[in-house]
Scaffold this active site. Structure first.
Site, PDB file in Angstrom:
ATOM      1  N   ASP A  40      20.420  43.825  80.888  1.00  0.00           N
ATOM      2  CA  ASP A  40      19.887  42.672  81.617  1.00  0.00           C
ATOM      3  C   ASP A  40      18.363  42.643  81.546  1.00  0.00           C
ATOM      4  O   ASP A  40      17.717  43.697  81.460  1.00  0.00           O
ATOM      5  CB  ASP A  40      20.344  42.776  83.083  1.00  0.00           C
ATOM      6  N   GLY A  43      15.188  37.805  79.644  1.00  0.00           N
ATOM      7  CA  GLY A  43      14.453  36.614  80.075  1.00  0.00           C
ATOM      8  C   GLY A  43      13.238  36.984  80.915  1.00  0.00           C
ATOM      9  O   GLY A  43      12.139  36.458  80.703  1.00  0.00           O
ATOM     10  N   TRP A  45      11.665  39.840  80.996  1.00  0.00           N
ATOM     11  CA  TRP A  45      10.707  40.545  80.131  1.00  0.00           C
ATOM     12  C   TRP A  45       9.833  39.524  79.407  1.00  0.00           C
ATOM     13  O   TRP A  45       8.606  39.643  79.363  1.00  0.00           O
ATOM     14  CB  TRP A  45      11.476  41.411  79.125  1.00  0.00           C
ATOM     15  N   HIS A  57      15.343  37.828  73.855  1.00  0.00           N
ATOM     16  CA  HIS A  57      16.628  38.241  73.286  1.00  0.00           C
ATOM     17  C   HIS A  57      16.412  38.985  71.954  1.00  0.00           C
ATOM     18  O   HIS A  57      17.105  39.960  71.667  1.00  0.00           O
ATOM     19  CB  HIS A  57      17.538  37.023  73.078  1.00  0.00           C
ATOM     20  N   THR A  86      31.982  35.868  79.747  1.00  0.00           N
ATOM     21  CA  THR A  86      32.775  34.623  79.737  1.00  0.00           C
ATOM     22  C   THR A  86      32.046  33.534  80.527  1.00  0.00           C
ATOM     23  O   THR A  86      32.336  32.352  80.356  1.00  0.00           O
ATOM     24  CB  THR A  86      34.180  34.878  80.347  1.00  0.00           C
ATOM     25  N   ASN A  88      28.641  33.242  80.459  1.00  0.00           N
ATOM     26  CA  ASN A  88      27.373  32.887  79.810  1.00  0.00           C
ATOM     27  C   ASN A  88      27.430  31.558  79.044  1.00  0.00           C
ATOM     28  O   ASN A  88      26.384  31.007  78.688  1.00  0.00           O
ATOM     29  CB  ASN A  88      26.894  34.002  78.870  1.00  0.00           C
ATOM     30  N   TRP A  89      28.646  31.017  78.813  1.00  0.00           N
ATOM     31  CA  TRP A  89      28.734  29.703  78.156  1.00  0.00           C
ATOM     32  C   TRP A  89      28.087  28.624  79.014  1.00  0.00           C
ATOM     33  O   TRP A  89      27.779  27.536  78.528  1.00  0.00           O
ATOM     34  CB  TRP A  89      30.204  29.331  77.906  1.00  0.00           C
ATOM     35  N   ARG A  91      25.209  28.640  80.198  1.00  0.00           N
ATOM     36  CA  ARG A  91      23.755  28.517  79.926  1.00  0.00           C
ATOM     37  C   ARG A  91      23.489  27.301  79.037  1.00  0.00           C
ATOM     38  O   ARG A  91      24.410  26.800  78.393  1.00  0.00           O
ATOM     39  CB  ARG A  91      23.272  29.790  79.213  1.00  0.00           C
ATOM     40  N   SER A 216      28.728  42.614  87.788  1.00  0.00           N
ATOM     41  CA  SER A 216      28.836  41.380  86.998  1.00  0.00           C
ATOM     42  C   SER A 216      30.079  41.323  86.114  1.00  0.00           C
ATOM     43  O   SER A 216      29.981  40.945  84.943  1.00  0.00           O
ATOM     44  CB  SER A 216      27.569  41.170  86.158  1.00  0.00           C
ATOM     45  N   GLU A 227      29.754  56.837  87.386  1.00  0.00           N
ATOM     46  CA  GLU A 227      28.493  57.041  88.108  1.00  0.00           C
ATOM     47  C   GLU A 227      27.576  55.876  87.733  1.00  0.00           C
ATOM     48  O   GLU A 227      27.476  55.509  86.554  1.00  0.00           O
ATOM     49  CB  GLU A 227      27.849  58.370  87.691  1.00  0.00           C
TER      50      GLU A 227
HETATM   51  C1  FPP Z   1      21.070  39.175  80.141  1.00  0.00           C
HETATM   52  O1  FPP Z   1      19.697  39.102  80.419  1.00  0.00           O
HETATM   53  C2  FPP Z   1      21.253  39.287  78.714  1.00  0.00           C
HETATM   54  C3  FPP Z   1      22.073  38.529  77.983  1.00  0.00           C
HETATM   55  C4  FPP Z   1      22.947  37.465  78.541  1.00  0.00           C
HETATM   56  C5  FPP Z   1      22.119  38.662  76.511  1.00  0.00           C
HETATM   57  C6  FPP Z   1      22.167  40.060  75.999  1.00  0.00           C
HETATM   58  C7  FPP Z   1      21.687  40.005  74.627  1.00  0.00           C
HETATM   59  C8  FPP Z   1      20.916  40.928  74.053  1.00  0.00           C
HETATM   60  C9  FPP Z   1      20.556  42.198  74.670  1.00  0.00           C
HETATM   61  C10 FPP Z   1      20.411  40.604  72.707  1.00  0.00           C
HETATM   62  C11 FPP Z   1      20.861  41.548  71.695  1.00  0.00           C
HETATM   63  C12 FPP Z   1      22.309  41.625  71.526  1.00  0.00           C
HETATM   64  C13 FPP Z   1      22.915  41.680  70.329  1.00  0.00           C
HETATM   65  C14 FPP Z   1      24.363  41.917  70.276  1.00  0.00           C
HETATM   66  C15 FPP Z   1      22.205  41.520  69.066  1.00  0.00           C
HETATM   67  P1  FPP Z   1      18.955  37.696  80.540  1.00  0.00           P
HETATM   68  O2  FPP Z   1      18.490  37.308  79.209  1.00  0.00           O
HETATM   69  O3  FPP Z   1      19.826  36.748  81.225  1.00  0.00           O
HETATM   70  O4  FPP Z   1      17.702  38.107  81.362  1.00  0.00           O
HETATM   71  P2  FPP Z   1      17.192  37.511  82.728  1.00  0.00           P
HETATM   72  O5  FPP Z   1      18.270  37.824  83.732  1.00  0.00           O
HETATM   73  O6  FPP Z   1      15.931  38.245  82.945  1.00  0.00           O
HETATM   74  O7  FPP Z   1      16.995  36.043  82.539  1.00  0.00           O
END
Ligand code: FPP
Length: 264
Positions: A40, A43, A45, A57, A86, A88-89, A91, A216, A227
């Protein structure tokens, strides 16, 4: 409580040289067999650096590559990461498309190196919403690495634990309705084997980056006695060093599995 469950914020640079067990103050017996990670904070970051979410990403994908390599060197048996749920669609289309293309190019670029590192790659989750091209890429990665004996790397894509559990129940109910299985035969082991993670040991260490204290909908059944390790580090800044710190922290925990000692 906060201090106990949170790792230290990591501000050390990434040390990418030696991820071997030798610089871990642990023996193999104290290693978690199965590590699960909620990656997580891409975004947040990116926002903190004035960059786009896409850049976050992309940085997350680079971190994933380093963490798979580190898990493999450390000798972890199973690494399962949450890439796309499931939910995340929901977004914005642009972000979903960006993520799916990123997964596709990650596979295209990294599968050869992962194969060379003896990584066995699998996908967990529903396969019904992906493009034919991405499905073919997933199947190719699984088939190419199927006989590897190193870390088993599960990428959770279009995954939700409740959905996985419902699918497993349906599988078993269908077998029972067809007379293949008596309902009395259904026990924890049989149920575990109907899940997408069939054959993998339960999760020992569940890591979540970026500060939120929740599961989540990730590996709920498999994490029954996991743990938990929460860190404020955003996923792009998570390093092999912090993975090792989480493993050291895990090794110091007293696991009782509902009993009175660490032995079951
Ligand atoms: C959640 O953090 C992250 C995701 C929904 C995407 C995870 C994807 C990656 C780590 C990219 C690399 C993966 C692969 C398989 C190449 P967020 O982006 O929603 O962060 P936020 O909560 O700070 O907005």
């Amino acid at each position: 409580m906060w201090k106990r469950i949170f790792g230290k914020k990591n501000d050390t640079p990434d040390i990418d040289s030696d991820h071997s067990l030798s610089n871990l103050a642990l023996d193999r017996a104290s290693l978690p067999r199965h590590v699960a990670i909620v990656m997580d904070g891409n975004g947040r970051w990116a926002e903190g650096k004035g960059k786009s979410r896409s850049a976050g990403h992309e940085a997350g994908a680079r971190t994933l590559k380093r963490i798979v390599r580190a898990a493999s060197h450390i000798g972890i048996e199973v690494l399962t990461v949450y890439a796309f749920s499931t939910e995340n669609w929901k977004r914005p289309h642009r972000e979903v498309d960006f993520l799916l293309n990123l997964f596709d190019s990650f596979l295209e670029k990294e599968i050869t190196e992962m194969h060379e590192q003896n990584v066995r790659m699998s996908f967990i989750g529903r396969r019904d919403r992906f493009s034919d091209r991405f499905l073919a890429r997933m199947e190719d990665a699984e088939q190419r690495t199927a006989h590897n004996t190193g870390v088993h790397f599960n990428l959770a894509a279009n995954y939700g634990s409740q959905d996985e559990i419902v699918r497993a129940v349906r599988k078993l109910a269908t077998r029972a309705a067809e007379g293949e299985l008596c309902p009395e035969e259904i026990d924890e082991a049989l149920f575990s084997n109907a899940l997408d993670t069939a054959g993998d040991p339960p999760v020992d260490l569940f890591i979540r980056t970026s500060g939120d204290l929740r599961l989540s909908n990730f590996l709920l059944w498999q994490s029954a006695y996991a743990e938990l390790y929460f860190t404020e580090t955003h996923w792009p800044d998570f390093t092999p060093e912090e993975l090792k710190r989480a493993i050291e922290d895990f090794a110091g925990r007293s696991r009782r599995f509902g009993g009175l000692t660490t032995e079951e």
